[in-house]
Design an enzyme around this catalytic site. Sequence first.
Site, PDB file in Angstrom:
ATOM      1  N   THR A   1       0.868  -1.164   0.000  1.00  0.00           N
ATOM      2  CA  THR A   1       0.000   0.000   0.000  1.00  0.00           C
ATOM      3  C   THR A   1       0.903   1.211   0.000  1.00  0.00           C
ATOM      4  OG1 THR A   1      -1.755  -1.172   1.106  1.00  0.00           O
ATOM      5  CG2 THR A   1      -1.729   1.184   1.433  1.00  0.00           C
TER       6      THR A   1
ATOM      7  N   ASN B   1      -4.067  -3.723  -2.648  1.00  0.00           N
ATOM      8  CA  ASN B   1      -4.091  -4.720  -1.588  1.00  0.00           C
ATOM      9  C   ASN B   1      -2.763  -5.449  -1.545  1.00  0.00           C
ATOM     10  OD1 ASN B   1      -5.063  -6.050   0.661  1.00  0.00           O
ATOM     11  ND2 ASN B   1      -5.906  -7.739  -0.517  1.00  0.00           N
TER      12      ASN B   1
ATOM     13  N   SER C   1     -11.678  -1.718   5.155  1.00  0.00           N
ATOM     14  CA  SER C   1     -10.246  -1.429   5.019  1.00  0.00           C
ATOM     15  C   SER C   1      -9.666  -1.046   6.367  1.00  0.00           C
ATOM     16  CB  SER C   1     -10.079  -0.265   4.037  1.00  0.00           C
ATOM     17  OG  SER C   1      -8.756   0.201   4.032  1.00  0.00           O
TER      18      SER C   1
ATOM     19  N   GLY D   1      -1.454  -3.060   5.956  1.00  0.00           N
ATOM     20  CA  GLY D   1      -2.622  -3.904   6.189  1.00  0.00           C
ATOM     21  C   GLY D   1      -3.248  -3.608   7.539  1.00  0.00           C
TER      22      GLY D   1
HETATM   23  O1  DON Z   1      -7.479  -1.769   2.775  1.00  0.00           O
HETATM   24  C1  DON Z   1      -6.746  -2.426   3.495  1.00  0.00           C
HETATM   25  O2  DON Z   1      -6.765  -2.370   4.706  1.00  0.00           O
HETATM   26  C2  DON Z   1      -5.719  -3.328   2.839  1.00  0.00           C
HETATM   27  N1  DON Z   1      -6.169  -3.685   1.522  1.00  0.00           N
HETATM   28  C3  DON Z   1      -4.409  -2.625   2.824  1.00  0.00           C
HETATM   29  C4  DON Z   1      -3.334  -3.471   2.270  1.00  0.00           C
HETATM   30  C5  DON Z   1      -1.999  -3.070   2.729  1.00  0.00           C
HETATM   31  O3  DON Z   1      -1.803  -2.130   3.438  1.00  0.00           O
HETATM   32  C6  DON Z   1      -0.908  -3.931   2.258  1.00  0.00           C
HETATM   33  N2  DON Z   1       0.350  -3.328   2.588  1.00  0.00           N
HETATM   34  N3  DON Z   1       1.125  -3.451   3.351  1.00  0.00           N
END
Ligand code: DON
Length: 650
Positions: free
Chosen positions: A415, A435, A486, A509
Amino acid sequence: MRRSLGLGLLLVTACGGGIKVPETIPVAPGVPGPISPAIALPPVDTSARSAAGGVAGRALIAPDWPLTQRVRSIAAEHAMVVTSHPLASDVGVDILRRGGNAVDAAVAVAFALAVVHPVAGNLGGGGFMVVRMHDDTVRTLDFREAAPSGATRSMYVDSAGNARQSSLTGHLSVGVPGSVAGLFEAHRRFGHLPWKELVAPAVRLAREGHTLDGVRSRQITREAERLARFPASRAQFLVNGEAPPAGTWFVQPDVARTLQLIADSGPQVFYGGSIAELIVQEMARGGGLITRDDLARYRAKWRDPIEIGYRGYTIYTMPPPSGGGVTLAEILNVMEGYAPLPPFGSARLMHLQTEAMRRAYADRNAFLGDPDFVDIPLSRLLSKSYAATLRADIDPQRATPSPPARGARSEGTETTHYSIVDADGNAVSCTTTLNNDFGSAVTVTGAGFLLNDEMDDFMTAPGKPNLFGLVQGEANAIAPGKRMLSGMTPAIVLDPAGRLFLVLGSPGGSRITTAVYQVLSNAIDQDQPLAAAVAAPRLHHQAVPDTLHLEPDGFVQLSIDSLEAMGHKVNVWSYKMGITTSMSRDWRAAAAPAAAPAAPPITAPFVFFPRSLPTIAPATAPPATLAASALVTPRPFMIVSTPTTDASMA
Ligand code: DON
């Protein structure tokens, strides 16, 4: 997986203010300390906007924690662009120089990131944007992906009740993309320069090419096997099945054509024209669900920001379908009731933070989802009185058990967050993602851009963890047109005087929200300047699995032993977590005379603190050079453009 930080961490004191480094105390290895005494903290009156509650005691941080001395801050006199790639930052700066505002710069940066940072920058993904204009208007924009109309609740559940891999890789994992609609809407509402001008730099980068750096080359290497499964991705990103090495001149003619169409025709071409046609054709190639109607129906949505009052500060952040804002609010509201706080790194503070996180994530998993589909008891979850009931349930001596579940995966880089402040004080905080790394790994044939695998953020199988170990509830079950929950937490913070104080966000994430919380708390509660606040070691708890995760080498053994004795299941990660992309205004430095004689009203410098800077190159962002070039702009200001590091850890 990140195993170590890159070499590029540097220390620079900022704006004359200097960095207040948490005190480091040596602790004899293996010597268990006493259990921290019970916390008998008097509740504080949180109704008034009072100053921070203060900290009782000295910060505890392990002597060999590497980040404190290596984080670098960069100051700018009037405006700043912080992104995950120096070329994207330069694009943003250039837009500001031409008279664009922060939203114009944000739009241009987002398109540029889709070209130079394809692991997360995107046309085929989505995100959330918080905008605060200098007249105090605050808006939040939801351009999260949506489930296609053919999606069903159990489309990813296999015969054993587990989630299939098809929620993570391939055509079936793709949600209806939101980025192009979102960027257009942000520009329509707040932009100043013509749309075409904002897309043009990305077109140029794609058409003329740029040098692939080591960070991006390693990212492709890590995902080469997945990308190789799809012919258009193989053609777009691999050479003879392998990642191009650093130094490769990377030209992307398909992306250039797509961007030119978007520049010329706006989002219509993406959601109803020739690009829509290519997306639908791509879906047919791999059993994906997105239809022309799904694309035509997609809308970015303005939503009311979540406003959190915390010890006199005001935090604006995302409401659902991001769970980030509510989770952050619950953690802060619980913690606000403790004053003075135990010192940074003490078991007493870490215990309270863990218990606050545990409760906030339990609520997130139980109650949150797309507000257009589920009723969320938002005002209750956000209320101080609810936080008081959560706080009352916290045993200051003992961990509260959560139900066991499978472990979370290691942190990725997938992200990206960018923060922008312009010379008028308009601010944008935006987190955007595909994602997973490179999303679904599916590139739209003929259009050159990757599609997300955001469907995995739904509850894909009841009781089972998703990519980030989150075990989510009914509120986040799949339904046609629904937006998946999210954790993204872009935030803008005002100080008690109502002045812009912090612009921040993070990848990571499920760890995004706790990363943002800790930077905020370190800055506000522990009175750490942002460099120290960002550098400080972090912990994470998300209710399920019932594990307290710690960054390695950061916390003193005494605290870890005490936490275990209190009943916490401690797991020390083998990698450092969430790299926030933060900038703050150092109002102490504002007291010093302004450097630029013709300075616009904002005279306090911004200070940017990445957690590491392996990608910074002298040619890309030397403050002196930028300052010099700023002198010839019609509106003199000094800008520092830097990369950040959410892409930096190999
Ligand atoms: O929206 C969310 O929470 C996840 N799709 C974010 C993904 C993410 O941060 C991956 N990176 N490290």
